[in-house]
Design an enzyme around this catalytic site. Structure first.
Site, PDB file in Angstrom:
ATOM      1  CG  ASP A   1      -0.114   0.023   2.523  1.00 41.80           C
ATOM      2  OD1 ASP A   1       0.881  -0.735   2.603  1.00 41.80           O
ATOM      3  OD2 ASP A   1      -0.459   0.784   3.445  1.00 41.80           O
ATOM      4  CD  GLU A   2      -0.914   4.703   3.037  1.00 45.24           C
ATOM      5  OE1 GLU A   2      -1.844   5.468   3.345  1.00 45.24           O
ATOM      6  OE2 GLU A   2      -0.133   4.226   3.881  1.00 45.24           O
ATOM      7  CB  ALA A   3       4.188   1.785  -3.190  1.00 43.48           C
TER       8      ALA A   3
END
Length: 538
Positions: A341-343
């Site tokens: 996530d949230e890369a």
């Protein structure tokens, strides 16, 4: 069948509101406080999660000083019986010996032929002469024991002798879970929690029949698990946390102890090693994992999306292989969660390259992949993967469709929408702890949704279950964990366990209010939501 499923809710409404006909009972006009005292005998099925079927009948069973707990010689069943006895002895003051004698008045039975009960179902029969708990597996017995605990007065949770009657209403409870995955996630990376503190949280979730503990072990602020082949991860990466505290980590033996403790309560541990973002602690520990080869500064804030592993370096995959090999060897469960996530600092091409290779490493070491739902958009989920949706009600249809496409391709879906299931969201804007980026999540909002019908295009057959994540950017003590988890945690457990047709807010809030006595006995400092008619002060 439908009438049997809704019976517990109707019985509760009639009992508490004093209605003569439960089927025509009107909802209470407001959250008027319940009586201060518990009833001497709790009506059968007035527990959380709501059982699938309740048939009240006859007089109650009474636990006495002469009670013996019978269990078969099967080691798993015997272990559940010993746990039950150990739990009941302090408050009752009774010896409660565990015996193999089938004439014992409180008896646990294994019935391998009871296939309809599945892996976790049970039947509880209560009558004046005997209380019998039957299941196909030890896990089913353990789930049934939680119902026994909640049917008894809340004082049974206390650690000193309580002089009172210990009765369980007469009748039969037949109960099986709706979903096979009922998870609670604890973030030990943003703030570190000790082994004993995590064990206490395991005990909290076990009472409500959760069967998965998802441990978020790594993030920008800290790396919390010793990896023998990569010692700098704990020498350097574990020494920080949000706000600049000392951090900490679990040794390999301590992690094994957590896994063992959870397994004894029939809870599977899913470790999360977040990649390719949320990796600042790893990048501090091993500078070669950065594309420029330079270590960043340790991070103690709460922003996200600024860190990334370097997809173009083979050292990255050697690192991931080392970590995943050791985590898999330490974890007997089926899954390793790899984040995803949230890369925001990883290009789309690099994300796909890195996550495809990481997934192959998970399989190489004998585990299945679990990941946040961005994996479904940015890469191809491995066969047998679990995709965890954490978006919002308002998340775009396009993003939700990517999750639906993964489900059509065979991925299982675990549902934990942030604006419904995230326990770190404030209850209301003035809550002293928690965050607000997903909006306030009241007790009612956390309860009034259906995991099996939440995501468009995802059939209930693809939904493996629900998870209640508790992130700890603003939480640093066990008391703060309790305050944010309770009273929302029990409701999310009910969404995962109970039949959808038997649930409604008006009766649930009454059962939840009755849990206040149990919270107090367990030392839980919970949020007194104004939506719930908590018992009046004595």
């Amino acid at each position: 069948m439908r009438r049997r499923l809704i019976a517990p809710a109707l019985l509760l409404l009639a009992a508490v509101l004093g209605c003569t006909e439960a089927s025509t009972a009107a909802p209470a006009p407001g959250p008027a406080a319940l009586p201060a005292a518990e009833p001497e005998v709790r009506p059968l099925g007035r527990v959380i999660p709501l059982p699938a079927s309740v048939e009240p009948a006859g007089a109650p069973y009474t636990l006495t000083a002469a009670t013996r707990i019978g269990a078969p010689a099967h080691p798993g069943a015997r272990a559940v019986a010993e746990q039950l006895a150990a739990h009941l002895r302090p408050a009752t003051g009774f010896r409660l010996p565990v015996v193999t004698d089938e004439t014992a008045d409180l008896r646990l039975r294994l019935d391998p032929a009871a296939t309809a009960l599945g892996d976790e179902g049970y039947v509880l029969r209560s009558a004046p002469a005997r209380l019998t708990l039957t299941a196909r597996t030890p896990a089913g017995l353990h789930r049934g024991v939680q119902t026994v605990r909640q049917q008894l007065p809340a004082a049974v949770e206390r650690t000193t002798v309580q002089h009172r009657a210990w009765k369980i209403a007469g009748g039969t409870v037949t109960d099986t879970p709706r979903f096979p995955y009922r998870g609670a996630m604890l973030d030990v990376a943003r703030h570190f929690f000790t082994v004993e503190e995590v064990k206490a949280y395991i005990d909290r979730i076990a009472l409500y029949k959760y069967n998965v503990l998802h441990l978020h072990l790594t993030d920008d602020q800290g790396w919390r698990l010793a990896i023998a082949s990569r010692p700098a991860l704990t020498a350097a990466g574990a020494a920080t946390e949000v706000g600049g505290g000392p951090g900490g980590f679990y040794t390999r033996d301590q992690y094994r102890e957590l896994v063992r403790y959870a397994a004894a309560r029939h809870i599977e541990v899913v470790p999360e090693i977040d990649m390719p973002g949320h990796t600042n602690a790893a990048l501090v520990s091993y500078p070669e994992l950065n594309c420029d080869g330079k270590a960043p500064e340790p991070y103690t804030g709460i922003e996200v999306g600024f860190s990334t592993l370097c997809a173009g370096k083979e050292v990255t995959y050697a690192f991931a292989d080392d970590v995943l090999r050791e985590v898999a060897a330490l974890t007997p469960g089926r899954y390793v969660h790899v984040g995803g996530d949230e890369a925001r600092s990883t290009s789309a091409a690099d994300y796909r390259t890195l996550m495809d290779r990481v997934q192959s490493l998970v399989g190489k070491h004998g585990k299945r992949v679990m990941a946040w739902h961005q994996l479904a958009a940015g890469a191809t989920p491995a066969p047998g993967a679990l995709i965890q949706y954490w978006g919002l009600d308002r998340t775009t249809a396009e993003e939700k469709e990517k999750v639906a496409a993964a489900a059509r391709a065979g991925a299982g879906i675990v549902v934990s929408p942030a604006d419904r299931a995230y326990l770190d969201m404030k209850y209301e804007p003035g809550t002293p702890l928690g965050l607000t980026w997903a909006g306030a999540v009241s007790v009612r909002r956390a309860y009034e949704w259906d995991p099996g019908r939440y995501l468009p295009g995802v059939p209930e057959s693809a939904v493996r279950g629900v998870e209640a994540p508790l992130w700890t950017e603003t939480l640093s003590t066990p008391a703060q964990l309790d305050f944010m988890a309770f009273p929302r945690l029990p409701g999310l457990a009910e969404l995962g366990w109970s039949p959808a047709g038997g649930r409604d807010w008006d009766t649930y809030r009454l059962r939840l209010a009755e849990q206040a006595h149990r919270f107090e006995a367990l030392g839980i400092d919970w949020y007194r939501s104004p939506e719930v008619p908590w018992p009046a002060a004595p």
